[in-house]
Design a protein around this motif. Structure first.
Motif, PDB file in Angstrom:
ATOM      1  N   ARG A  73     -52.643  62.737 -42.665  1.00 50.28           N
ATOM      2  CA  ARG A  73     -52.149  64.031 -42.164  1.00 50.28           C
ATOM      3  C   ARG A  73     -52.007  64.010 -40.645  1.00 50.28           C
ATOM      4  O   ARG A  73     -51.008  64.488 -40.092  1.00 50.28           O
ATOM      5  CB  ARG A  73     -53.099  65.161 -42.572  1.00 50.28           C
ATOM      6  CG  ARG A  73     -52.864  65.666 -43.951  1.00 50.28           C
ATOM      7  CD  ARG A  73     -53.673  66.944 -44.212  1.00 50.28           C
ATOM      8  NE  ARG A  73     -54.167  66.855 -45.567  1.00 50.28           N
ATOM      9  CZ  ARG A  73     -55.400  66.538 -45.934  1.00 50.28           C
ATOM     10  NH1 ARG A  73     -56.321  66.320 -45.037  1.00 50.28           N
ATOM     11  NH2 ARG A  73     -55.731  66.448 -47.197  1.00 50.28           N
ATOM     12  N   ARG A  74     -53.014  63.442 -39.971  1.00 51.21           N
ATOM     13  CA  ARG A  74     -52.943  63.358 -38.502  1.00 51.21           C
ATOM     14  C   ARG A  74     -51.745  62.520 -38.064  1.00 51.21           C
ATOM     15  O   ARG A  74     -51.026  62.888 -37.131  1.00 51.21           O
ATOM     16  CB  ARG A  74     -54.232  62.760 -37.940  1.00 51.21           C
ATOM     17  CG  ARG A  74     -55.360  63.758 -37.801  1.00 51.21           C
ATOM     18  CD  ARG A  74     -56.495  63.237 -36.918  1.00 51.21           C
ATOM     19  NE  ARG A  74     -57.049  61.975 -37.367  1.00 51.21           N
ATOM     20  CZ  ARG A  74     -58.042  61.849 -38.255  1.00 51.21           C
ATOM     21  NH1 ARG A  74     -58.583  62.919 -38.786  1.00 51.21           N
ATOM     22  NH2 ARG A  74     -58.492  60.664 -38.606  1.00 51.21           N
ATOM     23  N   ARG A  75     -51.523  61.406 -38.719  1.00 52.45           N
ATOM     24  CA  ARG A  75     -50.374  60.551 -38.369  1.00 52.45           C
ATOM     25  C   ARG A  75     -49.055  61.281 -38.608  1.00 52.45           C
ATOM     26  O   ARG A  75     -48.128  61.166 -37.807  1.00 52.45           O
ATOM     27  CB  ARG A  75     -50.410  59.257 -39.184  1.00 52.45           C
ATOM     28  CG  ARG A  75     -51.432  58.279 -38.694  1.00 52.45           C
ATOM     29  CD  ARG A  75     -51.336  56.983 -39.447  1.00 52.45           C
ATOM     30  NE  ARG A  75     -52.322  56.034 -38.968  1.00 52.45           N
ATOM     31  CZ  ARG A  75     -52.524  54.856 -39.513  1.00 52.45           C
ATOM     32  NH1 ARG A  75     -51.825  54.478 -40.567  1.00 52.45           N
ATOM     33  NH2 ARG A  75     -53.426  54.044 -39.016  1.00 52.45           N
TER      34      ARG A  75
ATOM     35  N   ARG B  58     -48.583  64.522 -38.517  1.00 52.38           N
ATOM     36  CA  ARG B  58     -48.448  65.556 -37.488  1.00 52.38           C
ATOM     37  C   ARG B  58     -48.014  64.952 -36.154  1.00 52.38           C
ATOM     38  O   ARG B  58     -47.209  65.523 -35.440  1.00 52.38           O
ATOM     39  CB  ARG B  58     -49.763  66.317 -37.323  1.00 52.38           C
ATOM     40  CG  ARG B  58     -49.865  67.473 -38.281  1.00 52.38           C
ATOM     41  CD  ARG B  58     -51.059  68.375 -37.946  1.00 52.38           C
ATOM     42  NE  ARG B  58     -51.911  68.369 -39.127  1.00 52.38           N
ATOM     43  CZ  ARG B  58     -53.149  67.934 -39.189  1.00 52.38           C
ATOM     44  NH1 ARG B  58     -53.751  67.485 -38.122  1.00 52.38           N
ATOM     45  NH2 ARG B  58     -53.823  67.953 -40.311  1.00 52.38           N
ATOM     46  N   ARG B  59     -48.576  63.794 -35.822  1.00 53.98           N
ATOM     47  CA  ARG B  59     -48.202  63.123 -34.563  1.00 53.98           C
ATOM     48  C   ARG B  59     -46.720  62.765 -34.546  1.00 53.98           C
ATOM     49  O   ARG B  59     -46.081  62.788 -33.508  1.00 53.98           O
ATOM     50  CB  ARG B  59     -49.035  61.866 -34.362  1.00 53.98           C
ATOM     51  CG  ARG B  59     -50.390  62.152 -33.790  1.00 53.98           C
ATOM     52  CD  ARG B  59     -51.075  60.876 -33.346  1.00 53.98           C
ATOM     53  NE  ARG B  59     -52.497  61.065 -33.498  1.00 53.98           N
ATOM     54  CZ  ARG B  59     -53.329  60.207 -34.075  1.00 53.98           C
ATOM     55  NH1 ARG B  59     -52.884  59.072 -34.537  1.00 53.98           N
ATOM     56  NH2 ARG B  59     -54.599  60.478 -34.171  1.00 53.98           N
ATOM     57  N   ARG B  60     -46.210  62.387 -35.695  1.00 55.59           N
ATOM     58  CA  ARG B  60     -44.790  62.042 -35.805  1.00 55.59           C
ATOM     59  C   ARG B  60     -43.916  63.295 -35.837  1.00 55.59           C
ATOM     60  O   ARG B  60     -42.690  63.186 -35.813  1.00 55.59           O
ATOM     61  CB  ARG B  60     -44.537  61.227 -37.069  1.00 55.59           C
ATOM     62  CG  ARG B  60     -45.089  59.835 -36.990  1.00 55.59           C
ATOM     63  CD  ARG B  60     -44.588  59.012 -38.178  1.00 55.59           C
ATOM     64  NE  ARG B  60     -45.546  57.971 -38.445  1.00 55.59           N
ATOM     65  CZ  ARG B  60     -46.169  57.768 -39.589  1.00 55.59           C
ATOM     66  NH1 ARG B  60     -45.918  58.526 -40.621  1.00 55.59           N
ATOM     67  NH2 ARG B  60     -47.043  56.806 -39.719  1.00 55.59           N
ATOM     68  N   GLY B  61     -44.583  64.460 -35.976  1.00 53.50           N
ATOM     69  CA  GLY B  61     -43.822  65.697 -36.017  1.00 53.50           C
ATOM     70  C   GLY B  61     -43.207  65.985 -37.378  1.00 53.50           C
ATOM     71  O   GLY B  61     -42.301  66.793 -37.503  1.00 53.50           O
ATOM     72  N   ASP B  62     -43.701  65.301 -38.416  1.00 54.04           N
ATOM     73  CA  ASP B  62     -43.149  65.495 -39.756  1.00 54.04           C
ATOM     74  C   ASP B  62     -44.279  65.668 -40.772  1.00 54.04           C
ATOM     75  O   ASP B  62     -44.609  64.750 -41.511  1.00 54.04           O
ATOM     76  CB  ASP B  62     -42.277  64.303 -40.133  1.00 54.04           C
ATOM     77  CG  ASP B  62     -41.541  64.509 -41.441  1.00 54.04           C
ATOM     78  OD1 ASP B  62     -41.567  65.638 -41.981  1.00 54.04           O
ATOM     79  OD2 ASP B  62     -40.939  63.537 -41.932  1.00 54.04           O
ATOM     80  N   PRO B  63     -44.873  66.879 -40.817  1.00 58.18           N
ATOM     81  CA  PRO B  63     -45.985  67.102 -41.739  1.00 58.18           C
ATOM     82  C   PRO B  63     -45.574  66.965 -43.206  1.00 58.18           C
ATOM     83  O   PRO B  63     -46.400  66.736 -44.068  1.00 58.18           O
ATOM     84  CB  PRO B  63     -46.453  68.523 -41.447  1.00 58.18           C
ATOM     85  CG  PRO B  63     -45.628  69.042 -40.341  1.00 58.18           C
ATOM     86  CD  PRO B  63     -44.600  68.032 -39.982  1.00 58.18           C
TER      87      PRO B  63
END
Length: 141
Positions: free
Chosen positions: A83-85, A87-92
């Motif tokens: 989930r964190r990855r 979110r970091r990519r901007g694509d939840p």
């Protein structure tokens, strides 16, 4: 609730089948026929002898519970990481519904390894007590 029923079933299973495992352990350790092992065990120790090491076996019923807790904990951490990855990519929405077959397989294998490492000393104690070798290896202990 399911874990309680599962543990209860495991305890009943151990209580009913334990004498068989004691006999198998003794036959293998002593290299004597079944009738001789049964006779000697009955004469020397009575019914109690057929349940030697029972406490360790009952504690080992917890192995699947330990495995499940380890698996669920690792899965929770893995999903949080994914989930964190995402979110970091901007694509939840990129988060997969499941971590995938290989990840689940590896988590299961690691969880089983962890549960086995925790309960293996009990397995050794149980085997030694069943065979009549005792924890220190001395016969008749």
């Amino acid at each position: 609730e399911a874990w309680g029923v599962s543990m209860g079933a495991g305890v009943v299973n151990v209580l009913l089948t334990y004498p068989i495992w004691v006999l198998i352990s003794r036959i293998q350790a002593l290299r004597k026929p079944l009738r001789v092992v049964v006779r000697d065990l009955w004469r020397k120790e009575g019914v109690k002898g057929f349940y030697r090491g029972l406490l360790a076996a009952l504690i080992m019923v917890s192995n699947p519970v330990i495995q499940f807790v380890i698996y669920e904990t690792m899965l929770r951490y893995l999903l949080a990481l994914l989930r964190r990855r995402a979110r970091r990519r901007g694509d939840p929405s990129a988060l997969p519904a499941s971590p995938g077959f290989l990840a689940v397989f590896l988590l299961g294998a690691l969880a089983k390894l962890g549960a086995t490492v925790v309960t293996y000393p009990l397995q050794v104690v149980k085997s030694r007590v069943q065979t009549g070798l005792g924890v220190g290896g001395a016969a008749g202990a």
